[in-house]
Design a protein around this motif. Structure first.
Motif, mmCIF file in Angstrom:
data_model
loop_
_atom_site.group_PDB
_atom_site.id
_atom_site.type_symbol
_atom_site.label_atom_id
_atom_site.label_comp_id
_atom_site.label_asym_id
_atom_site.label_seq_id
_atom_site.Cartn_x
_atom_site.Cartn_y
_atom_site.Cartn_z
ATOM 1 N N LEU A 317 0.397 -1.084 0.011
ATOM 2 C CA LEU A 317 0.330 0.062 -0.453
ATOM 3 C C LEU A 317 0.741 1.466 0.615
ATOM 4 N N GLY A 318 1.808 1.257 0.553
ATOM 5 C CA GLY A 318 3.015 2.327 0.394
ATOM 6 C C GLY A 318 3.025 2.972 -0.604
ATOM 7 N N PHE A 321 0.989 4.434 -2.728
ATOM 8 C CA PHE A 321 0.734 5.284 -2.343
ATOM 9 C C PHE A 321 2.073 6.296 -2.432
ATOM 10 N N ALA A 324 1.799 7.594 -6.657
ATOM 11 C CA ALA A 324 1.190 8.359 -7.013
ATOM 12 C C ALA A 324 1.646 9.496 -6.663
ATOM 13 N N LEU A 325 2.243 9.308 -5.630
ATOM 14 C CA LEU A 325 3.524 11.191 -5.077
ATOM 15 C C LEU A 325 3.919 11.046 -5.815
#
Length: 594
Positions: A317-318, A321, A324-325
């Protein structure tokens, strides 16, 4: 009183962040450095240097927070306590902090770290049978002799900047339409020398930032996504031991079968050679499994491994994220880069300084919106610069320290030589300058320059009156350089970092042009590495020509793309939990056929 309380809380938060940075520096140094080559002097210098670097990184959010705290964004005016004297006091404290930290960075990277590097190198050059005092003096003289070259280079750099006229000063800045830019021109030789020296260091740091941070920004999220192993370290150790035993038993059988002959048959010789190659591979796997379990390392290394195992299920999950960042940051940089190239008020004459943002920029918009919930925007700014810093470390670990295609040092957890740790620290210090330029000039230029400050387009009628935009929200505009000498003259206070970077690029436009166009090279490196890493293992394939390429390939066993929660539990407990014999036989067959 309210102003001192507000600014005091910001500085207290900064002190806490520096304390956490010290803990992170200790953990990073001890887990990355090779235990057998650990040096107390090298470790101490590395810990201090990394702490100062992180303190420098966290100073930009403090700069933005302090400047933003003086304004009332909803009214486009200054707070009552934000008098010119109080604002000057805030800016003076920030300048002292910047000068102190950057002076420490320069001292550490240009004198202390080179001295420590040559001090460590001299250890192997001195005959250990000599008298202890003579050995110490010889090491001291040898380290100082080589460090003196760096001192001469620093002095020469400052003298060149002192005597060479600033290019931006030609014509007195007549090509500029805004007084804000004209005030950025250096007014004395000492200031010119400082801006020239910083300009060269920023340019060098930007070149390193292009390669390492550009690659790391793509590799860091991909490595999170692809990091969970399909087999645990205890299981790998157990099954490999079984496979080694079977391999050696087969070698003994071949030797016994051919004991009475003059030599092995061609078929048996080929099988024996294949078994010997496989044995070397299996022995390396045993070593890798032992290292992954923390054998031979200190308790801190083993504890860090346990923490990583616990957090492993969250890495996927990290990673999504962070991916996307990274894409958001890249899109924002592309938008700002195009905006600067097309709408800069003075183009290459001032390093493509942008008067104000002309196109919607997502990252800048997010920070301005987040400011409505204090102190979310400050926390996001700290995490942003920390993410860039972490990407730089990821790029260093993936690429290593190289000269062209030749690997000089390798950066690996638990295998980093003391010399490599020192050189990597210097490179990170230079990359910090490139990161500060990218964040302040491209990622969130308006927010990094003025924070959340706004001004009222309805100027007061009488001197000393506050502007009044009550009931007219359309009159409230974000601060930007273009408005500095109109209605926003007494309301908008630029950050110290943006002012200094603008002064560098304006006085020495060549640095500004190189740093600006290098951002497009950064984007190109990111896109190439990102596209490549989607279809390959999460590391740059630059080790094919190295002698340790085969060892690197074996490490893929502990970093494959499979997901197994059983492996996580076994790594955490250190036991396989009753491995079935069929699993061992299957693994032995697989390894033998590989």
């Amino acid at each position: 009183m309210a102003g001192f309380l507000h600014t005091g809380l910001i500085w207290i938060a900064y002190a806490v962040a520096v304390g956490l940075a010290l803990i992170a520096a200790v953990i990073t140094t001890l887990t990355w450095q090779a235990p057998r080559e650990r040096s107390a002097v090298v470790s101490t210098v590395a810990i201090i240097s990394i702490t100062v670097l992180l303190a420098t990184v966290f100073l930009l959010p403090v700069d933005i927070a302090l400047v933003s705290s003086t304004g009332l964004p909803a009214l486009g005016a200054k707070k009552q306590w934000a008098t010119p004297e109080h604002i000057d006091h805030i800016l003076a404290s920030l300048k002292i902090a910047y000068y102190l930290l950057y002076s420490l960075d320069a001292l550490l990277c240009l004198i202390v770290i080179p001295f420590t590097y040559f001090w460590y190198e001299e250890y192997d050059e001195i005959d250990e049978e000599e008298n202890g005092n003579k050995t110490f003096s010889s090491r001291l003289w040898g380290a100082f002799k080589y460090t003196f070259v760096f001192i001469v280079l620093v002095a020469a750099l400052f003298l060149v900047g002192f005597f060479v006229p600033a290019a931006g000063g030609k014509g007195g800045g007549k090509h500029l339409d805004l007084d804000y830019f004209r005030k950025l021109l250096a007014e004395n030789n000492g200031e010119k020398a400082l801006t020239f020296s910083v300009g060269i260091l920023v340019t060098l740091g930007t070149l390193l930032y292009v390669l390492y941070t550009g690659a790391g920004l793509a590799l860091l999220p991909i490595s999170f996504i692809k990091s969970a192993p399909s087999i645990s370290a205890p299981q790998l150790s157990e099954t490999t031991a079984s496979a080694v035993e079977q391999n050696r038993e087969r070698q003994r059988q071949l030797e016994m079968r051919n004991a009475g002959r003059n030599g092995m048959t061609a078929k048996d010789r080929r099988e024996m050679e294949a078994l010997m190659r496989e044995e070397r591979t299996l022995v390396r796997r045993e070593r890798l499994a032992a290292e992954a379990s923390g054998e031979g390392h200190g308790w801190l290394f083993r504890a860090w491994n346990k923490v990583q195992v616990v957090l492993r299920p969250l890495k996927l999950l990290g990673g999504i994220f962070f991916l996307a960042l990274s894409l958001l940051l890249v899109v924002s940089m592309i938008i700002t880069g195009i905006d600067k190239a097309a709408n800069s008020v003075c183009k290459q004459h001032c390093g493509y300084i942008l008067g104000h943002i002309n196109v919607f920029q997502p990252t800048n918009w997010i920070f301005v919106r987040a400011a409505r919930a204090f102190p979310v925007d400050y926390i996001l700014t700290a995490l942003l610069v920390l993410y860039f810093f972490s990407s730089s470390i990821s790029g260093l670990a993936a690429i290593g320290i190289r000269f062209l295609w030749v690997r000089i040092f390798e950066i690996r957890k638990g295998h980093t030589a003391p010399q490599a740790l020192l050189v990597a620290t210097v490179m990170l210090a230079l990359m910090i300058l490139g990161i500060n330029y990218a964040v302040a000039m491209l990622v969130a230029p308006q927010y990094a320059s003025f924070g959340t400050q706004t001004f009222c387009m309805n100027p007061p009628v009488h001197p000393g009156e506050q502007p009044n935009c009550t009931g007219h929200p359309d009159w409230i505009k974000p601060c930007s350089e273009a408005y500095r000498e109109r209605a926003a003259k007494d309301v908008c206070t630029p950050t110290v970092m943006s002012t200094f970077l603008n002064r560098v690029t304006l006085n020495w436009p060549v640095f500004g042009a190189v740093d600006f166009w290098a951002q497009f090279a950064f984007l190109g490196v990111f896109l190439v590495v990102f596209t490549t890493s989607l279809f390959r293992t999460p590391r740059l394939n630059l080790s094919a020509i190295d002698a340790e390429a085969e060892v690197d390939e074996e490490e893929g066993l502990l970093a494959s793309t499979g997901r197994r929660f059983g492996a996580t539990w076994q790594d955490l407990t250190g036991r396989t939990g009753g491995q079935r014999g069929s699993d061992r036989r299957d693994y032995g067959t697989t390894s033998r056929s590989s």
